[in-house]
Structures are given as structure tokens and as C-alpha cells.
Motif scaffolding. Structure first.
Motif, PDB file in Angstrom:
ATOM      1  N   SER A 327       0.564   0.220  -9.944  1.00 44.26           N
ATOM      2  CA  SER A 327      -0.337  -0.791  -9.370  1.00 44.26           C
ATOM      3  C   SER A 327      -1.094  -0.173  -8.200  1.00 44.26           C
ATOM      4  O   SER A 327      -1.103  -0.690  -7.088  1.00 44.26           O
ATOM      5  CB  SER A 327       0.447  -2.021  -8.912  1.00 44.26           C
ATOM      6  N   LYS A 330      -7.210  -0.324  -5.489  1.00 36.79           N
ATOM      7  CA  LYS A 330      -8.526  -0.022  -6.057  1.00 36.79           C
ATOM      8  C   LYS A 330      -9.259   0.944  -5.119  1.00 36.79           C
ATOM      9  O   LYS A 330     -10.128   0.563  -4.335  1.00 36.79           O
ATOM     10  CB  LYS A 330      -9.341  -1.296  -6.251  1.00 36.79           C
ATOM     11  N   GLN A 372      -5.905   0.986 -12.048  1.00 33.12           N
ATOM     12  CA  GLN A 372      -5.286  -0.062 -12.853  1.00 33.12           C
ATOM     13  C   GLN A 372      -6.351  -0.871 -13.593  1.00 33.12           C
ATOM     14  O   GLN A 372      -7.300  -1.365 -12.988  1.00 33.12           O
ATOM     15  CB  GLN A 372      -4.454  -0.992 -11.980  1.00 33.12           C
ATOM     16  N   SER A 385      -1.264  -3.550 -18.840  1.00 31.33           N
ATOM     17  CA  SER A 385      -1.651  -3.007 -17.540  1.00 31.33           C
ATOM     18  C   SER A 385      -1.651  -1.483 -17.635  1.00 31.33           C
ATOM     19  O   SER A 385      -0.591  -0.867 -17.835  1.00 31.33           O
ATOM     20  CB  SER A 385      -0.704  -3.468 -16.434  1.00 31.33           C
ATOM     21  N   ARG A 401      -4.362 -10.824 -13.197  1.00 35.82           N
ATOM     22  CA  ARG A 401      -4.468  -9.592 -12.409  1.00 35.82           C
ATOM     23  C   ARG A 401      -3.943  -9.775 -10.997  1.00 35.82           C
ATOM     24  O   ARG A 401      -3.378  -8.832 -10.402  1.00 35.82           O
ATOM     25  CB  ARG A 401      -5.928  -9.123 -12.367  1.00 35.82           C
ATOM     26  N   LYS A 405      -1.412  -6.741 -10.024  1.00 38.99           N
ATOM     27  CA  LYS A 405      -1.826  -5.726  -9.054  1.00 38.99           C
ATOM     28  C   LYS A 405      -0.808  -5.553  -7.928  1.00 38.99           C
ATOM     29  O   LYS A 405      -0.916  -4.638  -7.105  1.00 38.99           O
ATOM     30  CB  LYS A 405      -3.197  -6.073  -8.457  1.00 38.99           C
TER      31      LYS A 405
END
Length: 525
Positions: A327, A330, A372, A385, A401, A405
Motif C-alpha cells: 500500500s 501515491k 498501488q 490490489s 480504495r 490504501k
């Protein structure tokens, strides 16, 4: 003076004058007897307050589309001698700032994009540890491409010679005995580590924009490093680092400190400032017993604060970190650290082999590494995932999500006797619940063709649980392999993650996923 010779569309400047020739003057705090009487003519060199000379060579107006296109160059008269001409820069100024709006960017002039040759790595290690940490560095080091040095505490032993061409060139750290006596610093090992900034700056300056300091067990992802650093202005004072994953470590040291094993990144101006003032920094804080904190205090006291980046990972964790990496935030993956303190990333391999295996995917596409991506097979109520290049999870339930995440807590904190809360991020518990426990598939291989990259993932072990009854009893136990297809191009940097689709296959043992840009209003839930 403006030359009398003209070619349509061109202006000529004569830098030579026969009377009152201007000279570059000393700055205000320097003594001089030289007169600075110069002509007040457009195009004639005039003295600036900083001691340089300048001249105006053109007056231009923007076209209808608001742009200006200029070509300029230098030529020399064949019958005259020239010497000591230094061109420092070019400036664009508005005639009247009250009436003319000048659009500016972060840089006054367009420069060539940052590339790998603009980055220098300074790695700190010991001869003893290099025997088993060498594979970590060689997994990402690119001989004759990456720039930098490994700084050892002592000369290499005979079993390390001849020195591997796949390793960074080594240097022996400076003898800091006199420095320690002068500054009265109590931590010689920490002084050695910080002093490496001076040593690498001394070795490599030409064309350098960034210095990246790390340890001999720091794994860097250099393509992502180039892309990320290209977004910053290397002419400014910039100090980039990552936090520890554990709250206690950040509290003990500082949330404004970059943790060095994850990589401390300094722009050239900042490294130059540290190099110039490091002795004063040691003397002002002689009792600091952390190299990272010494450097942080030094740059903070000169007015520079940390720019944190989520892709720099100190990995102040123990045990199985698969839940954390599956996870990933971003952000482009820039580094991993402490591979000796965690379980091998791939259970069937040792630690060095695991890092080498991970780099097989990274060498093909670092832009997606550990990123991810989530998609769903609605017919079976499955959630996929993807942690690209590492793991794929299948959940026998539709999970949004916003939940997936959050890392699964498969790991332990750095300080095992610390108290809750442990981490600077939220975690999900690992439960023996078939509706929330994933089927785990590990990266096996990567292939690339003209338009696509195919990564293959194989089941690690059977999950050992019944099907999720709440979601219709659609078991994923038969799936043994997952194929992920991604574009060769880099992901669209529009602020969103990528999405994916599940492709039907005739083999129930194989799941195929294809990655793509998310639609504007696409819901990942």
C-alpha cells in the motif's frame, strides 16, 4: 555602443570602447582607486552594484501570442585581441513594472532538464559491513553512468580487492582528528558521516545539481530520483528527506529531520553552504550524537527547512514489511533502507537475492514501481490490489480504495518496547476473516514488447480459509497466477492513480489485469 552596421532583425553590440573603458569593479566592501566614469548610452557597459558590468542589447515587445523569441551569440573582430571576458547571464526586465506584466516561472532561463549526470551519490559504509552489503548497492549502481563514491572507514581488505567494477569507486574517509580537537565534538563516528558531505563536494562539482547522501544499505531508484529532482529548482537552497515510519523515532530526533539511510538530498547551493560552514556547525552543537540531526541543525540554522518526500523510506520497521509496501503512498519510490532489519521481500529468496529480484521490475519501469492500482471483478465480487513489480492481492469482497490504501500491519515497530500509536500512518489489522484476508501473489517475472509491459505474479502460499460467504462464496483459491499488462509509457501525471480492468480468460487459474488511465469521474469502490 550600438554598432553602425546592421542586418535586418539583428542588433550588434561593441564591447570595446576607446575612451573610459569600463572594468569590473570590486564590491562595496573592497578598496579600489579606479574610476567608474562611463558613458550613459544604451548598449554601453555600465557597472552594477555587485561589481559586474552589464549592457542593454535590445528592446523587444511580445507578439500577439504573448511570446518573445530571441537568438543571440558572440563574435570577435579578427584584428583585435580579447581576454578575461566572462558572460555571467542574461536578464529580461519590463520597461515599466506599473504597466507591464511579466510572467515568470520558477527559473529565469530555460535550462536543460535534470538527468542522471547531474546527481552525485555519497555513500557511507564500513569495510567490515561491505562484505555483505555490497549486493545491495550493486543492485542499483550503474557503472560509468551514476556518479559518486563509497566512503569507507578503513582501506579495503585483500578479499575485497581487486575492487569490483560493478561497485561505486571507494574513498577512505578523511582523518578528522584535528577537526574533533578544534570543535570539541563528542561523536567522531557522526562527525565522519556528516563530513562526507564535504568530501563528496570536494570530489565532484562540475555539472552537479544535486547531492544524495546515503548508507551502504540504501537502495536508490535512480530513474525516479531524476524525475522527482527535475521538478525542483536546483539553484535554490533545498534539503529533501524522508521521515521515519515510527512516531517514536521522529519524536526522539525531529519531524524536521531527514533520516539519512532513506537518502538526504541537497541542492548544489545548499551543499556548498554546508561545506563552507560545517566546522562552525560542529562547534555550535558538540554534543549532538546523530549525524542526521547534526546536518538538520546546521541547515536549519542557515534558514533552510526540510522538504519531505513520501518516496524516501527509512524502513524503521522489523519483520514482514509486505503490508507496508503493498500500500505504497501515491509518490514515486525513491529509496528503501535497512534490508538487513526486515524479512526478505520475497520469502523464497535471501535478502540480497530479494533486492536483486525487485530491481528486475524496477529496471523496466520505475515510474510504476510499488504504485498501488485497484480494480474489481464485479461478477465474483473480487477486489484486486496491485503493488506493481512486487505483489498483487485478491480480496473476496468489494473493498473501496479508501480502505485498501491503508497498509496491512504485517510488520513491527523499530523500537519493540514502544507504545501505541506506533506509526505515522494508519494500519489495518491482519485478520483470519475470509472477507478481508487477501490471497497473496508475488512478482515472478517481467517482459516488455513494443507497446506493453507484462508482469507475472505467482501465488505465495494457499490462503487456508473458506470463501467469503457475505460476498457470495466466490472463492479465489483456484487462481495461481496473475498477469498484469501496463503501457510502456509513463503514467499520466494528472493527480490520480491509474485504474485497471479485469480481462476474462479461459483458464480459471489465471487472472489477467490491464492498467489504464482512470476516467474523469471513475469511482474506485
Amino acid at each position: 555602443m550600438l554598432s553602425g552596421n546592421r542586418i535586418p532583425g539583428l542588433n550588434f553590440i561593441n564591447l570595446f570602447t576607446f575612451h573610459n573603458t569600463p572594468f569590473i569593479e570590486p564590491k562595496d566592501d573592497q578598496k579600489s582607486q579606479r574610476s567608474t566614469d562611463t558613458h550613459k548610452l544604451k548598449g554601453h557597459p555600465k557597472q552594477r552594484k555587485d561589481g559586474w558590468m552589464e549592457f542593454q542589447f535590445a528592446e523587444v515587445s511580445a507578439g500577439a501570442n504573448g511570446t518573445i523569441k530571441l537568438h543571440y551569440g558572440f563574435s570577435f573582430h579578427p584584428n583585435m585581441d580579447y581576454f578575461d571576458l566572462v558572460v555571467e547571464g542574461i536578464e529580461f526586465r519590463p520597461f515599466d513594472t506599473s504597466t507591464i506584466h511579466v510572467a515568470t516561472q520558477s527559473r529565469s532561463l530555460q535550462v536543460d532538464p535534470t538527468n542522471i549526470s547531474h546527481i552525485v551519490f555519497g555513500l557511507l559504509g564500513t569495510t567490515k559491513a561491505w562484505h555483505y552489503r555490497k549486493p545491495y548497492i550493486e543492485s542499483w549502481w550503474r557503472p560509468n553512468i551514476t556518479r559518486g563514491y563509497l566512503y569507507l572507514d578503513t582501506a579495503p581488505t585483500n578479499d575485497l580487492l581487486p575492487w569490483s567494477l560493478n561497485s561505486p569507486p571507494y574513498r577512505i574517509s578523511d582523518d578528522n582528528t584535528k577537526l574533533l580537537e578544534k570543535t570539541k565534538h563528542v561523536a567522531p563516528i557522526m562527525v565522519r558521516m556528516v563530513h562526507a558531505v564535504i568530501e563528496v563536494f570536494r570530489e565532484e562539482r562540475e555539472g552537479v545539481r544535486w547531492y544524495v547522501m546515503g548508507d551502504d544499505d540504501s537502495i536508490f531508484f535512480v530513474d525516479n530520483m531524476v524525475d522527482v529532482l527535475a521538478e525542483y529548482d536546483h539553484t535554490k537552497y533545498i534539503y529533501i528527506g524522508g521521515h521515519s515510519e515510527c512516531i517514536s523515532s521522529n519524536q526522539i530526533y525531529s519531524y524536521d529531520m531527514g533520516f539519512g539511510g532513506a537518502g538526504l538530498i541537497m541542492s548544489y547551493p545548499l551543499a556548498k553552504m554546508v561545506q563552507k560552514n560545517i566546522e562552525d556547525c560542529f562547534a555550535r552543537d558538540p554534543y549532538l550524537n546523530s549525524a542526521d540531526k547534526i546536518l538538520m541543525t546546521c541547515v536549519n540554522d542557515f534558514g533552510v527547512s526540510l522538504t519531505s518526500h513520501q518516496g524516501l523510506h527509512q524502513i524503521d520497521l522489523h519483520g514482514d514489511i509486505s503490508g507496508f509496501l503493498a500500500s505504497h503512498p501515491k509518490a514515486p519510490l525513491l529509496s528503501l533502507h535497512h534490508p538487513d532489519q526486515v524479512d526478505p521481500l520475497f520469502p523464497s529468496m535471501d535478502r540480497a537475492g530479494s533486492i536483486k529480484h525487485l530491481m528486475k521490475a524496477a529496471n523496466v519501469d520505475q515510474s510504476r514501481m510499488l504504485q498501488q492500482t485497484i480494480c474489481y471483478q464485479r461478477k465474483s465480487n473480487w477486489s484486486f490490489s496491485i503493488s506493481w513489480g512486487y505483489l498483487v492481492h485478491i480480496y473476496e469482497n468489494i473493498i473501496p480504495r479508501s480502505i485498501l490504501k491503508i497498509p496491512l500491519k504485517t510488520f513491527k515497530p523499530w523500537y519493540l518496547n514502544s507504545h501505541h500509536p506506533f506509526y505515522i500512518f494508519n494500519t489495518r489489522p491482519v485478520l483470519e476473516d475470509p472477507c478481508v484476508a487477501p490471497h497473496v501473489f508475488s512478482f515472478e517475472s517481467v517482459n516488455i514488447n513494443e507497446n506493453e509491459i507484462l508482469t507475472n505474479y505467482l501465488r505465495v502460499v494457499p490462503r487456508g480459509l473458506p470463501a467469503c460467504g457475505l460476498a457470495g462464496n466466490h472463492s479465489a483459491n483456484l487462481v495461481t497466477k496473475i498477469i498484469v499488462i501496463s503501457p510502456v509509457r509513463k503514467p499520466n501525471l494528472n493527480g490520480k492513480t491509474e485504474c485497471c480492468d479485469v480481462i476474462n480468460t479461459n483458464d480459471a487459474r489465471v487472472a489477467k489485469l490491464i492498467m489504464r488511465d482512470c476516467l474523469d469521474d471513475e469511482l474506485i469502490a
